[in-house]
Design a protein around this motif. Sequence first.
Motif, short mmCIF file in Angstrom:
data_model
loop_
_atom_site.label_atom_id
_atom_site.label_comp_id
_atom_site.label_asym_id
_atom_site.label_seq_id
_atom_site.Cartn_x
_atom_site.Cartn_y
_atom_site.Cartn_z
N SER A 206 14.64 -12.36 -2.56
CA SER A 206 14.42 -12.53 -4.01
C SER A 206 13.30 -13.53 -4.28
O SER A 206 12.50 -13.34 -5.20
CB SER A 206 15.71 -12.96 -4.71
OG SER A 206 16.13 -14.23 -4.28
N ARG A 207 13.22 -14.58 -3.49
CA ARG A 207 12.15 -15.56 -3.65
C ARG A 207 10.81 -14.94 -3.27
O ARG A 207 9.80 -15.14 -3.96
CB ARG A 207 12.45 -16.79 -2.79
CG ARG A 207 11.59 -17.98 -3.08
CD ARG A 207 12.04 -19.22 -2.34
NE ARG A 207 12.32 -18.98 -0.95
CZ ARG A 207 13.48 -19.27 -0.35
NH1 ARG A 207 14.47 -19.80 -1.01
NH2 ARG A 207 13.65 -19.02 0.93
N ALA A 208 10.78 -14.16 -2.21
CA ALA A 208 9.55 -13.48 -1.79
C ALA A 208 9.08 -12.51 -2.88
O ALA A 208 7.87 -12.47 -3.18
CB ALA A 208 9.78 -12.74 -0.48
N ARG A 209 10.01 -11.79 -3.47
CA ARG A 209 9.65 -10.83 -4.53
C ARG A 209 9.07 -11.58 -5.73
O ARG A 209 8.08 -11.15 -6.31
CB ARG A 209 10.90 -10.03 -4.94
CG ARG A 209 10.73 -9.07 -6.07
CD ARG A 209 9.69 -7.99 -5.96
NE ARG A 209 9.52 -7.40 -4.67
CZ ARG A 209 8.38 -6.90 -4.21
NH1 ARG A 209 7.29 -6.92 -4.95
NH2 ARG A 209 8.29 -6.38 -3.01
N ARG A 210 9.67 -12.73 -6.10
CA ARG A 210 9.14 -13.52 -7.21
C ARG A 210 7.72 -13.99 -6.91
O ARG A 210 6.85 -13.95 -7.79
CB ARG A 210 10.03 -14.73 -7.50
CG ARG A 210 11.23 -14.43 -8.35
CD ARG A 210 11.99 -15.68 -8.81
NE ARG A 210 12.52 -16.44 -7.68
CZ ARG A 210 12.25 -17.71 -7.42
NH1 ARG A 210 11.47 -18.42 -8.20
NH2 ARG A 210 12.79 -18.32 -6.37
N PRO B 118 2.53 -6.89 -0.37
CA PRO B 118 2.77 -7.42 0.97
C PRO B 118 1.58 -7.29 1.92
O PRO B 118 1.28 -8.22 2.67
CB PRO B 118 3.98 -6.61 1.47
CG PRO B 118 4.72 -6.27 0.21
CD PRO B 118 3.62 -6.01 -0.81
N ALA B 119 0.87 -6.17 1.86
CA ALA B 119 -0.27 -5.98 2.76
C ALA B 119 -1.39 -6.97 2.44
O ALA B 119 -1.99 -7.56 3.34
CB ALA B 119 -0.78 -4.54 2.67
N GLU B 120 -1.65 -7.16 1.16
CA GLU B 120 -2.70 -8.10 0.77
C GLU B 120 -2.30 -9.53 1.13
O GLU B 120 -3.13 -10.31 1.59
CB GLU B 120 -2.97 -8.00 -0.73
CG GLU B 120 -4.12 -8.86 -1.18
CD GLU B 120 -4.45 -8.70 -2.64
OE1 GLU B 120 -5.52 -9.21 -3.03
OE2 GLU B 120 -3.68 -8.09 -3.40
N LEU B 121 -1.03 -9.86 0.96
CA LEU B 121 -0.57 -11.19 1.33
C LEU B 121 -0.76 -11.42 2.82
O LEU B 121 -1.22 -12.49 3.24
CB LEU B 121 0.90 -11.38 0.95
CG LEU B 121 1.51 -12.73 1.31
CD1 LEU B 121 0.76 -13.87 0.63
CD2 LEU B 121 2.98 -12.75 0.94
#
Length: 88
Positions: free
Chosen positions: A24-28, A37-40
């Motif tokens: 949930s923190r990652a999604r926020r 996710p790929a760009e990160l």
Amino acid sequence: MAGAETNAEALALQALVWTLGEESRARRLLDLTGLDPAELRRRAGEAVVLAATLSFLESYEPDLVACAAALDISPEQLVAARATLERS
């Protein structure tokens, strides 16, 4: 200054890993930064992304405090790392 930037980057990368450790923190983080996710993954080492991660943690004090505790540092060190990254 290069040493401070290197330390700030290392600390911010650890904070990024911690942030992504909870779905949930990652999604926020992704929602607020507009990254997918790929760009990160591609940009994870960039100062702007690392500073944004630390800013994200600063915006919600419980996460900032929990991350600092997990990394065995003070929350102020995370704030200082963000400031260093923003100046680089």
